[in-house]
Design an enzyme around this catalytic site. Structure first.
Site: not given
Length: 325
Positions: A57, A82, A208, A212, A214, A308
């Site tokens: 990030k 989060s 995923e 979750g 989506d 990640s």
């Protein structure tokens, strides 16, 4: 005949890489004969758990904050996260001489909250199962005159995240498959932009948590689909719908989304710790879980994985790996 330029291009990712040179870590790419033998592929692991703030990030956050005007920096910035984007924005703000206010869920991992505060950010909490973090952050930004830096719905964020895949491919050359965790979709959008821009034949696979799914549902439906906020150990991927901007890129660039269970994520975390000697948070372990369970199909002789992040404290790591959470 008209053409539409995508919101993020390979040139944008390269520009972000130039800006991040000497600021972000060029993280290592690990190899493991044991992993290769178990999975039947030549695996190249891009270890963003060694990035500043412990996750990819920082790349996007620094790229975005560094492009603000002097006036915007003087007023300060806001973000919602989060945990990992929270830390990344807080550190980028400190490095670039501005201030940050971060909207975080009440149940965010303690280690991530403490790290965010340690970088100097102010934290505003909310209930992730009943509150709307975007609305809260937007109202806060409007009230205080702050510039909002979202975790994935921003071209500079996406371009910055794509530098992880760019570095990986610069080191490995062409890969048959690139496997990337999917939350809001910024990392895979940037990664796919870099991969397809350099090697159009590389297959981009997102991962995923099963609870979750989506993005998988959205890609199958051809439109953004919402699911209930997922209960999963992969807290960095506990989102209910993909971003509008990220989905516009991912529906064009991503070849497949695969799912992994929490137990499979736990097994991958244990494997990484015991055999690779690295610590991964649950979200960072999902690509490894997909590889270990044989979910990466096709003729993938050479496979790249973006691990990640590794932001998990010792107590939670032990509980998760033992199945107690």
């Amino acid at each position: 005949m008209t053409t539409t330029t995508p919101p993020v291009t390979l040139d944008d990712v390269r520009a972000a890489a130039t800006l991040l040179d000497g600021v972000a870590h060029r993280t290592p790419v690990l190899r493991s004969r044991t992993l290769d033998a178990l999975t039947g592929t030549e695996a190249h692991l891009k270890c963003e758990n060694f990035q500043r703030v412990g996750a990819f990030k920082f790349r996007g956050a620094f790229n975005a904050v560094s492009r603000l005007t002097a006036g915007q920096r003087a007023r300060g910035i806001a973000a919602y996260s989060s945990g990992n984007h929270a830390q990344a924005v807080a550190l980028a703000a400190r490095e670039l001489g501005t201030t940050a206010v971060i909207v975080m869920p009440e149940d965010a991992p303690r280690s991530k909250r403490e790290a965010t505060e340690g970088y100097g950010a102010e934290i505003v909490t909310y209930d992730r199962y009943s509150g709307d973090r975007v609305a809260i952050a937007e109202a806060l930004a409007a009230e205080r005159g702050l510039t909002l830096i979202p975790p994935y719905e921003h071209p500079h964020i996406i371009a910055g995240q794509g530098t992880a895949a760019l570095e990986l491919l610069e080191e490995t050359g062409r890969l048959d498959s690139l496997v990337v965790p999917v939350g809001g979709g910024g990392l895979i959008a940037g990664s796919a932009t870099a991969a397809k821009g350099l090697y159009p034949g590389t297959r981009v696979v997102g991962v995923e948590p099963e609870a979750g799914d989506d993005t998988k549902r959205s890609l199958e439906a051809g439109r953004r689909v919402s699911v209930p906020v997922p209960h999963t150990i992969a807290d960095g991927q506990a989102l209910h719908t993909p971003g509008e901007l990220t989905f516009s890129l991912n529906r064009r660039l991503v070849d497949e989304i695969v799912l992994v269970t929490d137990d499979e994520i736990r097994a991958a975390m244990r494997f990484a710790f015991e055999r690779l000697k690295i610590v991964l948070e649950p979200s960072g372990a999902t690509p490894l879980a997909a590889l270990l369970t044989g979910r990466i199909g096709g003729a993938s002789r050479r496979t790249g994985l973006i691990l990640s992040g590794g932001n998990i404290d010792a107590g939670r790591f032990a509980r998760v790996c033992a199945g107690g959470e």
